[in-house]
Design a protein around this motif. Structure first.
Motif, PDB file in Angstrom:
ATOM      1  N   ASP A 144     122.132 102.694  74.795  1.00  0.00           N
ATOM      2  CA  ASP A 144     120.959 103.549  74.970  1.00  0.00           C
ATOM      3  C   ASP A 144     119.680 102.795  74.596  1.00  0.00           C
ATOM      4  O   ASP A 144     118.820 103.288  73.876  1.00  0.00           O
ATOM      5  CB  ASP A 144     121.105 104.830  74.152  1.00  0.00           C
ATOM      6  N   ALA A 145     119.591 101.561  75.125  1.00  0.00           N
ATOM      7  CA  ALA A 145     118.466 100.675  74.803  1.00  0.00           C
ATOM      8  C   ALA A 145     117.335 100.815  75.818  1.00  0.00           C
ATOM      9  O   ALA A 145     116.625  99.863  76.097  1.00  0.00           O
ATOM     10  CB  ALA A 145     118.960  99.232  74.741  1.00  0.00           C
ATOM     11  N   ILE A 146     117.191 102.013  76.344  1.00  0.00           N
ATOM     12  CA  ILE A 146     116.168 102.269  77.354  1.00  0.00           C
ATOM     13  C   ILE A 146     115.360 103.477  76.894  1.00  0.00           C
ATOM     14  O   ILE A 146     115.862 104.591  76.871  1.00  0.00           O
ATOM     15  CB  ILE A 146     116.817 102.553  78.731  1.00  0.00           C
ATOM     16  N   GLY A 147     114.127 103.235  76.510  1.00  0.00           N
ATOM     17  CA  GLY A 147     113.259 104.354  76.123  1.00  0.00           C
ATOM     18  C   GLY A 147     112.641 104.939  77.374  1.00  0.00           C
ATOM     19  O   GLY A 147     113.304 105.583  78.181  1.00  0.00           O
ATOM     20  N   CYS A 148     111.370 104.662  77.581  1.00  0.00           N
ATOM     21  CA  CYS A 148     110.710 105.155  78.796  1.00  0.00           C
ATOM     22  C   CYS A 148     111.134 104.324  80.009  1.00  0.00           C
ATOM     23  O   CYS A 148     111.007 104.759  81.139  1.00  0.00           O
ATOM     24  CB  CYS A 148     109.197 105.131  78.637  1.00  0.00           C
ATOM     25  N   GLY A 149     111.626 103.105  79.761  1.00  0.00           N
ATOM     26  CA  GLY A 149     112.137 102.265  80.833  1.00  0.00           C
ATOM     27  C   GLY A 149     111.168 101.232  81.375  1.00  0.00           C
ATOM     28  O   GLY A 149     111.573 100.335  82.106  1.00  0.00           O
ATOM     29  N   ASP A 204     120.183  87.362  65.133  1.00  0.00           N
ATOM     30  CA  ASP A 204     119.032  88.259  65.066  1.00  0.00           C
ATOM     31  C   ASP A 204     117.740  87.460  65.190  1.00  0.00           C
ATOM     32  O   ASP A 204     116.799  87.893  65.851  1.00  0.00           O
ATOM     33  CB  ASP A 204     119.032  89.053  63.755  1.00  0.00           C
ATOM     34  N   SER A 205     117.696  86.304  64.563  1.00  0.00           N
ATOM     35  CA  SER A 205     116.497  85.446  64.638  1.00  0.00           C
ATOM     36  C   SER A 205     116.230  85.008  66.068  1.00  0.00           C
ATOM     37  O   SER A 205     115.073  84.960  66.496  1.00  0.00           O
ATOM     38  CB  SER A 205     116.661  84.208  63.754  1.00  0.00           C
ATOM     39  N   ASP A 206     117.286  84.673  66.814  1.00  0.00           N
ATOM     40  CA  ASP A 206     117.126  84.295  68.225  1.00  0.00           C
ATOM     41  C   ASP A 206     116.537  85.454  69.017  1.00  0.00           C
ATOM     42  O   ASP A 206     115.616  85.277  69.813  1.00  0.00           O
ATOM     43  CB  ASP A 206     118.471  83.896  68.850  1.00  0.00           C
ATOM     44  N   ILE A 207     117.077  86.636  68.795  1.00  0.00           N
ATOM     45  CA  ILE A 207     116.620  87.824  69.517  1.00  0.00           C
ATOM     46  C   ILE A 207     115.171  88.146  69.150  1.00  0.00           C
ATOM     47  O   ILE A 207     114.378  88.537  70.003  1.00  0.00           O
ATOM     48  CB  ILE A 207     117.564  89.013  69.261  1.00  0.00           C
ATOM     49  N   ASP A 208     114.816  87.916  67.884  1.00  0.00           N
ATOM     50  CA  ASP A 208     113.446  88.189  67.430  1.00  0.00           C
ATOM     51  C   ASP A 208     112.415  87.286  68.106  1.00  0.00           C
ATOM     52  O   ASP A 208     111.229  87.615  68.097  1.00  0.00           O
ATOM     53  CB  ASP A 208     113.336  88.041  65.909  1.00  0.00           C
ATOM     54  N   THR A 209     112.843  86.184  68.687  1.00  0.00           N
ATOM     55  CA  THR A 209     111.894  85.284  69.367  1.00  0.00           C
ATOM     56  C   THR A 209     111.535  85.765  70.769  1.00  0.00           C
ATOM     57  O   THR A 209     110.609  85.218  71.376  1.00  0.00           O
ATOM     58  CB  THR A 209     112.457  83.849  69.479  1.00  0.00           C
ATOM     59  N   LEU A 210     112.227  86.767  71.283  1.00  0.00           N
ATOM     60  CA  LEU A 210     111.930  87.253  72.627  1.00  0.00           C
ATOM     61  C   LEU A 210     110.519  87.831  72.666  1.00  0.00           C
ATOM     62  O   LEU A 210     110.088  88.491  71.717  1.00  0.00           O
ATOM     63  CB  LEU A 210     112.962  88.291  73.076  1.00  0.00           C
ATOM     64  N   PRO A 211     109.785  87.617  73.759  1.00  0.00           N
ATOM     65  CA  PRO A 211     108.371  88.000  73.803  1.00  0.00           C
ATOM     66  C   PRO A 211     108.105  89.464  74.142  1.00  0.00           C
ATOM     67  O   PRO A 211     106.956  89.867  74.271  1.00  0.00           O
ATOM     68  CB  PRO A 211     107.831  87.108  74.931  1.00  0.00           C
ATOM     69  N   ASN A 212     109.139  90.252  74.262  1.00  0.00           N
ATOM     70  CA  ASN A 212     108.991  91.607  74.766  1.00  0.00           C
ATOM     71  C   ASN A 212     108.504  92.592  73.715  1.00  0.00           C
ATOM     72  O   ASN A 212     108.825  92.471  72.539  1.00  0.00           O
ATOM     73  CB  ASN A 212     110.325  92.096  75.330  1.00  0.00           C
ATOM     74  N   LEU A 213     107.758  93.571  74.205  1.00  0.00           N
ATOM     75  CA  LEU A 213     107.287  94.665  73.369  1.00  0.00           C
ATOM     76  C   LEU A 213     107.852  95.969  73.903  1.00  0.00           C
ATOM     77  O   LEU A 213     108.011  96.143  75.106  1.00  0.00           O
ATOM     78  CB  LEU A 213     105.763  94.741  73.401  1.00  0.00           C
ATOM     79  N   CYS A 214     108.149  96.880  72.992  1.00  0.00           N
ATOM     80  CA  CYS A 214     108.609  98.214  73.384  1.00  0.00           C
ATOM     81  C   CYS A 214     107.885  99.218  72.513  1.00  0.00           C
ATOM     82  O   CYS A 214     108.061  99.227  71.293  1.00  0.00           O
ATOM     83  CB  CYS A 214     110.116  98.349  73.206  1.00  0.00           C
ATOM     84  N   ARG A 215     107.077 100.042  73.143  1.00  0.00           N
ATOM     85  CA  ARG A 215     106.321 101.046  72.389  1.00  0.00           C
ATOM     86  C   ARG A 215     107.186 102.262  72.035  1.00  0.00           C
ATOM     87  O   ARG A 215     106.789 103.103  71.244  1.00  0.00           O
ATOM     88  CB  ARG A 215     105.090 101.468  73.183  1.00  0.00           C
ATOM     89  N   CYS A 216     108.362 102.360  72.639  1.00  0.00           N
ATOM     90  CA  CYS A 216     109.256 103.487  72.358  1.00  0.00           C
ATOM     91  C   CYS A 216     110.124 103.238  71.130  1.00  0.00           C
ATOM     92  O   CYS A 216     110.841 104.135  70.694  1.00  0.00           O
ATOM     93  CB  CYS A 216     110.149 103.764  73.563  1.00  0.00           C
TER      94      CYS A 216
END
Length: 178
Positions: A116-121, A143-155
């Motif tokens: 369920d990793a989809i908020g507004c989509g 977790d550190s690798d994943i934290d380097t991803l440039p994505n933002l999610c406002r949800c």
């Protein structure tokens, strides 16, 4: 008496052939394309306005937030930040191209659904592309690798995205063993 019938004139026979228009040849989601328009057109607008592949989103004029990410030769790239003239001979994969040839979801897509990793989509296509890039480089991301991803999610789906990426990594390792 035998009648002499002339063959009917071929429609359009007097139209001279025209050379194929020069353009930028590239592959998108396994299909070959030739862009004959403005070479400075950002890839994002070619995808959305010309090909009607609207999974890749506009995230600002500089691609902030990662919603506009696509894979170019397997590397996450901002579709608003790269122009068509830079893509000659390249392979582009959009979020639509993650689905298998048989129409099945990629394990990463399935993991996003399962977690369920989809908020507004809106940011989801960018997360999927950035995650694919990461999983291509690191089969078991931390977790550190994943934290380097440039994505933002406002949800606020970042925790579920992390779980989805780890689930996909495990699923992909399992599938590689089968």
């Amino acid at each position: 008496m035998a009648q002499n019938h002339a063959a009917p004139a071929t429609k359009g026979a007097d139209i001279p052939p025209v050379a194929v228009r020069a353009g930028i040849e590239l592959q998108i989601n396994g299909e070959n394309y030739r862009h004959t328009g403005d070479p400075q057109m950002p890839l994002l607008w070619y995808l959305r306005d010309v090909l009607r592949l609207d999974g890749t989103k506009y995230g600002g004029e500089h691609g902030e937030g990662g919603a506009d990410l696509v894979l170019v030769d397997g590397k996450a790239t901002s579709a608003i930040g790269v122009t068509m003239d830079k893509l000659s001979g390249k392979q582009v994969t959009t979020v639509e191209g993650l689905v298998t040839v048989k129409g099945e979801l990629h394990p990463l897509q399935q993991a996003f659904i399962d977690e369920d990793a989809i908020g507004c989509g809106y940011c989801t296509p960018g997360w999927l592309i950035a995650s694919m890039d990461l999983l291509n480089r690191r089969k078991d991301p931390s977790d550190s690798d994943i934290d380097t991803l440039p994505n933002l999610c406002r949800c606020g789906c970042q925790t579920r995205v992390r779980s989805a990426i780890k689930r996909a990594a495990a699923s992909m390792k399992q599938g590689a063993k089968a």
